[in-house]
Design a protein around this motif. Sequence first.
Motif, mmCIF file in Angstrom:
data_model
loop_
_atom_site.group_PDB
_atom_site.id
_atom_site.type_symbol
_atom_site.label_atom_id
_atom_site.label_comp_id
_atom_site.label_asym_id
_atom_site.label_seq_id
_atom_site.Cartn_x
_atom_site.Cartn_y
_atom_site.Cartn_z
ATOM 1 N N VAL A 332 4.907 2.549 -31.117
ATOM 2 C CA VAL A 332 6.544 3.364 -31.125
ATOM 3 C C VAL A 332 6.828 3.805 -29.612
ATOM 4 O O VAL A 332 7.736 3.434 -29.969
ATOM 5 N N GLY A 333 5.912 3.767 -28.481
ATOM 6 C CA GLY A 333 6.703 3.313 -27.365
ATOM 7 C C GLY A 333 6.518 1.736 -26.678
ATOM 8 O O GLY A 333 6.448 1.205 -27.187
ATOM 9 N N LEU A 334 7.028 1.331 -25.795
ATOM 10 C CA LEU A 334 6.844 0.307 -25.223
ATOM 11 C C LEU A 334 6.260 -0.153 -24.294
ATOM 12 O O LEU A 334 5.072 0.728 -24.022
ATOM 13 N N GLY A 335 5.572 -1.434 -25.134
ATOM 14 C CA GLY A 335 3.836 -1.341 -25.053
ATOM 15 C C GLY A 335 3.851 -2.436 -23.458
ATOM 16 O O GLY A 335 4.790 -3.387 -23.374
ATOM 17 N N LEU A 336 3.139 -1.812 -22.612
ATOM 18 C CA LEU A 336 3.082 -2.513 -20.571
ATOM 19 C C LEU A 336 1.766 -2.505 -21.321
ATOM 20 O O LEU A 336 0.774 -2.598 -20.547
ATOM 21 N N LEU A 337 2.115 -4.622 -21.374
ATOM 22 C CA LEU A 337 0.879 -4.878 -21.515
ATOM 23 C C LEU A 337 1.221 -6.103 -20.536
ATOM 24 O O LEU A 337 0.996 -7.132 -20.170
ATOM 25 N N ILE A 338 -0.219 -6.436 -19.462
ATOM 26 C CA ILE A 338 -0.932 -6.877 -18.694
ATOM 27 C C ILE A 338 -2.079 -6.514 -18.334
ATOM 28 O O ILE A 338 -3.213 -5.599 -18.143
ATOM 29 N N LYS A 339 -2.996 -8.349 -17.888
ATOM 30 C CA LYS A 339 -4.006 -7.836 -17.832
ATOM 31 C C LYS A 339 -4.911 -6.832 -16.502
ATOM 32 O O LYS A 339 -5.858 -6.252 -16.749
ATOM 33 N N ASN A 340 -4.069 -7.659 -15.284
ATOM 34 C CA ASN A 340 -4.478 -7.301 -13.976
ATOM 35 C C ASN A 340 -2.848 -7.648 -12.856
ATOM 36 O O ASN A 340 -1.971 -8.263 -13.887
ATOM 37 N N GLU A 341 -3.104 -7.289 -12.152
ATOM 38 C CA GLU A 341 -1.652 -7.271 -11.144
ATOM 39 C C GLU A 341 -1.838 -8.963 -10.959
ATOM 40 O O GLU A 341 -0.615 -9.349 -10.754
ATOM 41 N N ARG A 342 -2.986 -9.769 -10.874
ATOM 42 C CA ARG A 342 -2.645 -10.903 -10.913
ATOM 43 C C ARG A 342 -2.100 -11.764 -11.599
ATOM 44 O O ARG A 342 -0.981 -13.196 -10.965
ATOM 45 N N GLN A 343 -1.742 -11.521 -12.370
ATOM 46 C CA GLN A 343 -2.102 -12.467 -13.595
ATOM 47 C C GLN A 343 0.328 -12.276 -13.913
ATOM 48 O O GLN A 343 1.180 -12.767 -13.356
ATOM 49 N N LEU A 344 0.570 -10.885 -12.872
ATOM 50 C CA LEU A 344 2.211 -10.645 -12.435
ATOM 51 C C LEU A 344 2.156 -11.594 -11.172
ATOM 52 O O LEU A 344 3.411 -12.239 -10.999
ATOM 53 N N MET A 345 1.847 -11.912 -9.873
ATOM 54 C CA MET A 345 2.040 -11.829 -8.794
ATOM 55 C C MET A 345 1.564 -13.390 -9.655
ATOM 56 O O MET A 345 2.187 -14.868 -8.701
ATOM 57 N N LYS A 346 0.825 -14.586 -10.910
ATOM 58 C CA LYS A 346 0.792 -15.471 -10.679
ATOM 59 C C LYS A 346 1.947 -16.323 -11.328
ATOM 60 O O LYS A 346 2.555 -17.519 -10.915
ATOM 61 N N GLY A 347 2.330 -15.683 -12.171
ATOM 62 C CA GLY A 347 3.902 -15.712 -12.928
ATOM 63 C C GLY A 347 4.814 -15.785 -11.924
ATOM 64 O O GLY A 347 5.616 -16.478 -11.906
#
Length: 511
Positions: A332-347
Amino acid sequence: MPDFDVIVMGAGHNALVTAAYAAKAGLKVGVFERRHLVGGAVSTEELVPGYRFDYGGSAHILIRLTPVVRELELTRHGLHYLDVDPMFHCSDGETPWFIHRDAGRTARELEALFPGQGEAYTRFLDDWTPFARSVADLFNSAPGPLDMGKMVVSSGKGRDWMEQLPRILRPYGDVAKEYFSDERVRAPLVWMAAQSGPPPSDPLSAPFLLWHPLYHEGGVARPKGGSGGLTKALKRAIEADGGQVFVNAPVKDILVKDGKAQGVRLENGDTYTARAVVSGTHVLTMAGALPDEYVPASARQVRVGNGFGMVLRLALSEQVKYRHHTEPDSRVGLGLLIKNERQLMKGYGQYLAGEPTTDPPLIAMSFSAVDDSLAPPGGEALWLWAQYYPYELSSGSWETRTAEARENILRAFEHYAPGTRDTIVGELVQTPQWLHDNLGLHRGNVMHLEMSFDQMFSFRPWMKASGYRWPGVKGLYLTGASTHPGGGIMGASGRNAANVLVRDLTRRRWQ
């Protein structure tokens, strides 16, 4: 006699909002759009038989914090919003949780899953709701030099503002760590804040997290039939008040004589005159349509950045099946799909190196769960937004590397919903290059300009143009994501610009 009182260049949602208010004020309005349909990045089309895809923004959040829909009577013109609740589902792939419109329910469920985090969520909302409301107020008015001071004062209501100010000036990743000790809770909140562009480590970025309480105030909604339902209703509102909207009508030049905007020339050579011209296009597109002598250096020095995100829009023969989620809430809602904060910073690190992210965090949107007009029975329209992706690559081109980036997005999603690729029956892949070429989003930045503090409020797009008037040219105005308050589906820029425009032309406010 000029052909129109007001000519609007471009038919993005902010441009249409400005046009609708001008027409409602009794001005004769003409809108000229280069594409075959209105809406810009807020438009919807059936690109796969039976499946309707949005071209850009899909979740309507910020516009719910404005009076645009009510003032323009858009419901009367066919806009029908469907509330989305739960608003977000958050997951690292193993432990999902939900953000409901009801903040209390959200906190109670969090506390049951992650002891201490529900209390932290409540404390976070209590601490920052006054600040978030002040930000919403600032969005709904023309920017001024005292905006930061207003935010600081509001953040200190009931507490010492000198303690709050350092938090506002910090990176939003640091502020999130002050409240949430469990990364399974913190990472999705940080990921949502990253939707504005700057990474969690950027100084002065805390407001992107601190306006989170606004989601509980305005909620999340979807126009029935797709995001373009908003802009279709705006077009009808303009026409109902005597305005005209032209598609397949690209503007080539803004006509200026003796420092006064006179009208526009289309690419086919046709010219139309007006008392005032408003551009809702990217500020660099607007600058390119003006004679060089009317383009100040500041207009060419705005920071667009090097891309931002990438979207994979999929038509599925079956509904999405998440591994550990609760049905149907997970869809239904927006899926905020993230393994961990390192994943975002690596990207983000790969992006800085000119490389597409290999394992992106995702925003998953399957709004066919709340709107059966988007997909055939049993099917699904699934849209995956991923960050970060450079427009300029360190090697190769988007022509040669699109398949690779698409595969990495699919692989990342199958961590949450295995087997999804086997149900794909059609797709649209929107790389930064695609966004640049097809939607006029320079260098693939969906926010037009980078949303860092030096390009926000009265610094957007630059100080002399922050009041929605183009400096040095009488009768020339600008609106859209290049202006305050920036990107996102809000309409505040269009409304603010209309207030300035109508006051100048009629000596009265439209309100």
